[in-house]
Design a protein around this motif. Structure first.
Motif, PDB file in Angstrom:
ATOM      1  N   THR A 175     -11.718 -27.586 -31.024  1.00 49.04           N
ATOM      2  CA  THR A 175     -10.419 -28.084 -30.566  1.00 49.04           C
ATOM      3  C   THR A 175      -9.864 -29.083 -31.559  1.00 49.04           C
ATOM      4  OG1 THR A 175     -11.106 -27.781 -28.258  1.00 49.04           O
ATOM      5  CG2 THR A 175      -9.203 -29.187 -28.655  1.00 49.04           C
ATOM      6  N   SER A 176     -10.724 -29.973 -32.037  1.00 48.99           N
ATOM      7  CA  SER A 176     -10.311 -30.945 -33.041  1.00 48.99           C
ATOM      8  C   SER A 176      -9.861 -30.248 -34.326  1.00 48.99           C
ATOM      9  CB  SER A 176     -11.474 -31.898 -33.336  1.00 48.99           C
ATOM     10  OG  SER A 176     -11.086 -32.902 -34.234  1.00 48.99           O
ATOM     11  N   ALA A 177     -10.625 -29.257 -34.767  1.00 47.19           N
ATOM     12  CA  ALA A 177     -10.268 -28.521 -35.991  1.00 47.19           C
ATOM     13  C   ALA A 177      -8.934 -27.805 -35.829  1.00 47.19           C
ATOM     14  CB  ALA A 177     -11.369 -27.529 -36.345  1.00 47.19           C
ATOM     15  N   ALA A 178      -8.733 -27.158 -34.680  1.00 43.32           N
ATOM     16  CA  ALA A 178      -7.471 -26.452 -34.436  1.00 43.32           C
ATOM     17  C   ALA A 178      -6.293 -27.415 -34.435  1.00 43.32           C
ATOM     18  CB  ALA A 178      -7.538 -25.688 -33.112  1.00 43.32           C
ATOM     19  N   ALA A 179      -6.507 -28.614 -33.896  1.00 40.12           N
ATOM     20  CA  ALA A 179      -5.449 -29.625 -33.904  1.00 40.12           C
ATOM     21  C   ALA A 179      -5.112 -30.046 -35.335  1.00 40.12           C
ATOM     22  CB  ALA A 179      -5.879 -30.836 -33.078  1.00 40.12           C
ATOM     23  N   ILE A 180      -6.130 -30.192 -36.165  1.00 39.28           N
ATOM     24  CA  ILE A 180      -5.906 -30.562 -37.567  1.00 39.28           C
ATOM     25  C   ILE A 180      -5.112 -29.483 -38.284  1.00 39.28           C
ATOM     26  CG2 ILE A 180      -7.078 -30.858 -39.788  1.00 39.28           C
ATOM     27  CD1 ILE A 180      -9.271 -32.389 -38.244  1.00 39.28           C
ATOM     28  N   TYR A 181      -5.497 -28.221 -38.110  1.00 40.60           N
ATOM     29  CA  TYR A 181      -4.755 -27.129 -38.747  1.00 40.60           C
ATOM     30  C   TYR A 181      -3.306 -27.098 -38.251  1.00 40.60           C
ATOM     31  CZ  TYR A 181      -9.249 -25.173 -40.332  1.00 40.60           C
ATOM     32  OH  TYR A 181     -10.473 -24.970 -40.931  1.00 40.60           O
ATOM     33  N   TYR A 185      -0.451 -27.494 -40.985  1.00 40.42           N
ATOM     34  CA  TYR A 185       0.190 -26.237 -41.370  1.00 40.42           C
ATOM     35  C   TYR A 185       1.327 -25.805 -40.463  1.00 40.42           C
ATOM     36  CZ  TYR A 185      -4.019 -25.869 -44.267  1.00 40.42           C
ATOM     37  OH  TYR A 185      -5.024 -26.099 -45.178  1.00 40.42           O
ATOM     38  N   GLY A 186       1.464 -26.430 -39.303  1.00 36.78           N
ATOM     39  CA  GLY A 186       2.567 -26.098 -38.415  1.00 36.78           C
ATOM     40  C   GLY A 186       2.339 -24.810 -37.639  1.00 36.78           C
ATOM     41  N   GLY A 187       3.396 -24.353 -37.000  1.00 38.98           N
ATOM     42  CA  GLY A 187       3.284 -23.180 -36.141  1.00 38.98           C
ATOM     43  C   GLY A 187       2.802 -23.572 -34.760  1.00 38.98           C
ATOM     44  N   GLU A 188       2.827 -22.635 -33.846  1.00 39.39           N
ATOM     45  CA  GLU A 188       2.368 -22.898 -32.486  1.00 39.39           C
ATOM     46  C   GLU A 188       0.865 -23.149 -32.488  1.00 39.39           C
ATOM     47  OE1 GLU A 188       4.171 -23.227 -29.737  1.00 39.39           O
ATOM     48  OE2 GLU A 188       5.943 -23.038 -31.006  1.00 39.39           O
ATOM     49  N   PRO A 189       0.383 -24.142 -31.742  1.00 42.90           N
ATOM     50  CA  PRO A 189      -1.054 -24.410 -31.696  1.00 42.90           C
ATOM     51  C   PRO A 189      -1.895 -23.185 -31.325  1.00 42.90           C
ATOM     52  CG  PRO A 189       0.124 -26.246 -30.738  1.00 42.90           C
ATOM     53  CD  PRO A 189       1.154 -25.175 -31.025  1.00 42.90           C
ATOM     54  N   ALA A 190      -1.347 -22.315 -30.487  1.00 42.17           N
ATOM     55  CA  ALA A 190      -2.100 -21.125 -30.076  1.00 42.17           C
ATOM     56  C   ALA A 190      -2.504 -20.274 -31.274  1.00 42.17           C
ATOM     57  CB  ALA A 190      -1.273 -20.297 -29.102  1.00 42.17           C
ATOM     58  N   ARG A 191      -1.748 -20.377 -32.338  1.00 42.39           N
ATOM     59  CA  ARG A 191      -2.045 -19.615 -33.554  1.00 42.39           C
ATOM     60  C   ARG A 191      -3.380 -20.030 -34.178  1.00 42.39           C
ATOM     61  NH1 ARG A 191       2.410 -19.928 -38.333  1.00 42.39           N
ATOM     62  NH2 ARG A 191       1.325 -18.866 -40.026  1.00 42.39           N
ATOM     63  N   TRP A 192      -3.767 -21.285 -33.974  1.00 43.34           N
ATOM     64  CA  TRP A 192      -4.953 -21.834 -34.625  1.00 43.34           C
ATOM     65  C   TRP A 192      -6.150 -21.928 -33.698  1.00 43.34           C
ATOM     66  CZ3 TRP A 192      -4.337 -21.885 -39.631  1.00 43.34           C
ATOM     67  CH2 TRP A 192      -3.041 -21.997 -40.147  1.00 43.34           C
ATOM     68  N   VAL A 193      -5.961 -21.681 -32.419  1.00 40.19           N
ATOM     69  CA  VAL A 193      -7.014 -21.910 -31.426  1.00 40.19           C
ATOM     70  C   VAL A 193      -7.839 -20.650 -31.203  1.00 40.19           C
ATOM     71  CG1 VAL A 193      -7.472 -22.470 -29.005  1.00 40.19           C
ATOM     72  CG2 VAL A 193      -5.731 -23.734 -30.270  1.00 40.19           C
ATOM     73  N   GLY A 194      -9.158 -20.827 -31.172  1.00 40.83           N
ATOM     74  CA  GLY A 194     -10.075 -19.741 -30.819  1.00 40.83           C
ATOM     75  C   GLY A 194     -10.905 -20.139 -29.612  1.00 40.83           C
TER      76      GLY A 194
END
Length: 345
Positions: A175-181, A185-194
């Motif tokens: 979660t922390s890593a996804a928040a950093i990305y 890098y921008g874009g919707e957070p859902a794009r970075w979350v796994g």
């Protein structure tokens, strides 16, 4: 390398910016020597593909015409995250301490991989009993705490190594890593979350919502990558960033593990695109948008094994490949030594 002094502001982060401004560059003489030897080895030119490039990369950053991987090390940094109180992980925080005990007993996957490839292994406990703050409600760390933790990470190479792999362990850190990305890098957070350790659909939605709240809370402060690190990161992410910087200063090549380790690298890359020149991406994680993050950093992963374990496992697997690349370069016979005729054309 640049001789331009980093601007100072009186912030604890000034020392980090100064280290970035003083980074050494590659040793071009060593690269030339590696290429010259490669041309004499008993194989068609270019036939070992990226293994040949890896030998050049080792030589460039070790500043050695004959590179070596005699003392490889995987350093795993463990941290606890306050954001886990928001239900973003499938596992409870108690697993942090339990996994450290498993590492110590030699029972984790990383222990087996390191043993198989003759790699040293160290684990760093980063105040596991004192979680960072919930970054959706306040900054995860103070500047002082973040810089002190980066300094602690710099100690990873204190015992001596010629190739460093960095990894992590920490419930909630995807979660922390996804928040950093998301911040970098921008874009919707859902794009970075796994799904991290395996959250269900509701857990995935909570992760996205938590990151959305955090980005709104911290706002314009996130224009500075170091503020991104301390507001949204974890201690293990700070420590990995510190280890990368220390390795650069001491001319130790670095192998970055997966999704979370790459978030630490992404912060440094956002500060200075040259900051990761001494690093390779060990593998492509199955977690989140790791491929896109690596592409933004200009890194092509060595391996793609559908792994998403963390704990330095992908970096360790890649070190096995790098050891083979180095052995081919240093121990293979030349045409003259083997009395092998060269090809024509």
């Amino acid at each position: 390398m640049t001789d331009t002094p980093a601007p100072t502001s009186g912030s604890p982060f000034d020392d980090i910016r100064a280290l970035l401004s003083a980074m050494p560059g590659p040793d071009e003489a060593a690269v030339a020597a590696v290429r010259a030897r490669d041309a004499e080895l008993t194989k068609p030119a270019g036939s070992l593909g990226r293994l040949e490039w890896l030998a050049e990369w080792l030589g460039a950053w070790q500043a050695k015409p004959k590179p070596s991987v005699a003392r490889p090390l995987v350093a795993v940094f463990a941290g606890a995250h306050g954001v886990t109180a928001r239900g973003v992980s499938a596992f409870p925080d108690v697993v942090n301490r339990q996994m450290l005990e498993n590492f110590a007993a030699g029972g984790a996957a990383i222990n087996q991989i390191c043993a198989a490839y003759g790699i040293g292994f160290k684990v760093f406990d980063l105040a596991l009993d004192i979680p960072t703050k919930d970054f959706s409600a306040e900054p995860a760390m103070s500047e002082k705490d973040a810089v002190a933790t980066m300094a602690f990470g710099m100690e990873a190479i204190a015992g001596g190594t010629d190739l460093l792999g960095i990894g992590e362990m920490g419930i909630g850190n995807t979660t922390s890593a996804a928040a950093i990305y998301s911040a970098l890098y921008g874009g919707e957070p859902a794009r970075w979350v796994g799904r991290g350790s395996g959250v269900d659909d509701e857990g995935l939605a909570r992760k996205v919502r938590v990151i959305e709240e955090a980005l709104a809370l911290h706002g314009e402060a996130l224009s500075d990558p170091l503020e991104v690190l301390r507001r949204l990161g974890g201690r293990e992410i700070c420590a990995m960033a510190g280890a990368i910087l220390a390795a650069r200063a001491e001319r130790v090549p670095v192998v970055i593990d997966g999704y979370v380790a790459s978030a630490a690298a992404a912060v440094l890359h956002a500060l200075d695109p040259r900051a990761l020149d001494h690093c390779v991406a060990g593998h492509l994680s199955a977690e989140g948008a790791h491929r896109e993050a690596l592409e933004r950093m200009g890194k092509t992963p060595l391996l793609a094994l559908n792994m998403r374990l963390g704990e330095g496992s992908g970096a360790a697997m890649a070190i096995g490949v790098i050891k083979a690349a180095c052995a081919c370069h240093t121990d293979m016979a030349t045409f003259e030594q083997a009395s092998v005729s060269r090809g024509e054309g």
